[in-house]
Enzyme design. Structure first.
Site, short mmCIF file in Angstrom:
data_model
loop_
_atom_site.label_atom_id
_atom_site.label_comp_id
_atom_site.label_asym_id
_atom_site.label_seq_id
_atom_site.Cartn_x
_atom_site.Cartn_y
_atom_site.Cartn_z
N ASN A 11 0.85 -1.18 0.13
CA ASN A 11 0.01 -0.12 0.02
C ASN A 11 0.82 1.28 0.11
O ASN A 11 1.48 1.50 1.02
CB ASN A 11 -0.80 0.12 1.31
CG ASN A 11 -1.93 1.13 1.36
OD1 ASN A 11 -1.70 2.03 0.43
ND2 ASN A 11 -2.42 1.28 2.53
N TRP A 12 1.22 1.85 -1.26
CA TRP A 12 1.96 3.12 -1.34
C TRP A 12 1.35 4.35 -0.86
O TRP A 12 2.15 5.07 -0.53
CB TRP A 12 2.26 3.18 -2.61
CG TRP A 12 3.45 2.18 -3.38
CD1 TRP A 12 3.96 1.10 -2.59
CD2 TRP A 12 3.77 2.07 -4.68
NE1 TRP A 12 4.85 0.26 -3.33
CE2 TRP A 12 4.86 1.04 -4.75
CE3 TRP A 12 3.94 2.85 -5.67
CZ2 TRP A 12 5.79 0.64 -5.69
CZ3 TRP A 12 4.66 2.55 -6.95
CH2 TRP A 12 5.36 1.53 -6.83
N GLU A 99 -7.29 4.48 7.39
CA GLU A 99 -7.22 5.90 7.18
C GLU A 99 -8.21 6.67 6.48
O GLU A 99 -8.75 7.81 6.60
CB GLU A 99 -5.92 6.19 6.42
CG GLU A 99 -4.72 5.81 7.33
CD GLU A 99 -3.33 5.34 6.52
OE1 GLU A 99 -3.44 5.64 5.25
OE2 GLU A 99 -2.50 5.13 7.36
N GLU A 169 -5.79 -4.84 10.46
CA GLU A 169 -4.75 -4.18 10.83
C GLU A 169 -5.02 -3.28 11.93
O GLU A 169 -6.07 -2.39 11.93
CB GLU A 169 -4.76 -2.88 9.53
CG GLU A 169 -4.51 -3.59 8.28
CD GLU A 169 -3.78 -2.63 7.23
OE1 GLU A 169 -2.61 -2.75 6.93
OE2 GLU A 169 -4.58 -1.55 7.02
N GLY A 235 2.62 -0.95 4.53
CA GLY A 235 2.64 0.55 4.13
C GLY A 235 4.19 0.96 4.22
O GLY A 235 4.78 0.77 3.18
N GLY A 236 4.54 1.46 5.06
CA GLY A 236 6.12 2.26 4.95
C GLY A 236 7.18 1.06 4.38
O GLY A 236 7.83 1.86 3.61
C1 PEP Z 1 -1.12 0.20 5.91
O1 PEP Z 1 -1.27 1.26 5.62
O2 PEP Z 1 -1.86 -0.80 5.61
C2 PEP Z 1 -0.10 -0.16 6.89
C3 PEP Z 1 -0.04 -1.30 7.32
O3 PEP Z 1 0.92 0.67 7.06
P1 PEP Z 1 2.49 0.53 8.02
O4 PEP Z 1 3.04 -0.94 7.16
O5 PEP Z 1 3.17 1.60 7.37
O6 PEP Z 1 2.22 0.36 9.36
#
Ligand code: PEP
Length: 253
Positions: A11-12, A99, A169, A235-236
């Site tokens: 997930n960019w 989000e 999540e 994500g990150g």
């Molecule tokens: C996400 O946004 O779905 C996520 C899991 O972000 P991160 O890996 O940065 O916690």
């Protein structure tokens, strides 16, 4: 147990540029092949779908979107319909990311409509569910997860989960560097599967349930080892080629 192929989805979010995406996608193409045990999907911002669909053509990397309109077409300025995502080769759509629930007030029933719009256009929804920190601290995690799941089951029926992915999540773990322990995640993943099994055991057994929330190359192997964790929504760490590739290769099945 059904043989569920691990899925690792990037997930960019609202990151990227034409040049940056080109370099990152090239590194992913280099590092991922049909032999990579995990299925790999990348979800860039809408405006880069065209660029990435070109770049990922003839590779095993799948394309996904981060959001979709619940409506088909018409006077809805700024929205993107599911049929448009199909035009650009999307196979997955993230729906109900925390989000979006938080900043854009997407309700459980709106998320269910987006799930349905995705499937009606022959794409696979990645349904995100998860509790806030205060909900975990007040022992309401299962209640929240059940509510978020039931809203979708009520709209589309359990049969629709035959072509869906769920991403658990915990909101307190997203972008915070605080990962759920493998045991904490496994407990909720098992609860999700049991909740679905109340309606249909085969669908519950076959569906892939991803974990998301600060997954990194060093914690991915322990998470992916758990019985009910079938991959990750990243994500990150998906913005750094080496980190993401390491996660894609940290696979048990
Ligand atoms: C996400 O946004 O779905 C996520 C899991 O972000 P991160 O890996 O940065 O916690």
């Amino acid at each position: 147990m059904t043989n569920r192929r691990t899925l690792v989805a990037a997930n960019w979010k609202m990151n990227g540029s034409i040049e940056g995406n080109r370099v990152l996608a090239e590194a992913l193409i280099e590092g991922i092949s049909a032999e990579t045990p995990a299925e790999v999907a990348v979800c860039p911002s809408f405006v880069y779908l065209s660029q990435l669909s070109e770049q990922f053509k003839n590779t095993s990397i799948k394309l996904g979107a981060q959001n979709v309109s619940h409506l088909d077409e018409g006077a809805y300025t700024g929205e993107v319909a599911a049929s448009m995502l199909v035009d650009f080769g999307c196979e997955y759509v993230i729906v109900g990311h925390s989000e979006r629930r938080m900043h854009y007030r997407e309700t459980d029933s709106r998320v269910a409509e987006k799930f349905s719009a995705t499937q009606l256009n022959s794409m696979t929804p990645i349904l995100c569910i998860g509790e806030l920190l205060e909900e975990r601290e007040s022992n309401s995690t299962e209640e929240v997860i059940a509510r978020q799941l039931d809203a979708v089951i009520d709209k589309v029926t359990i049969n629709a989960f035959d072509n869906a992915v769920i991403a658990y999540e915990p909101v307190w773990a997203i972008g915070t560097g605080k990962t759920a322990t493998p045991e904490q995640a496994q407990d909720v993943h098992q609860f999700i599967r049991l909740r679905l099994a109340r309606h249909d055991g085969a669908i519950a057994d076959g569906i892939r349930v991803l974990y998301g929330g600060s997954v990194k190359a060093d914690n991915a192997p322990q998470l992916f080892e758990m019985a009910d964790i079938d991959g990750g929504l990243i994500g990150g760490a998906s913005l750094v080629a080496k980190d993401f590739l390491d996660i894609c290769h940290a696979v048990r099945k």
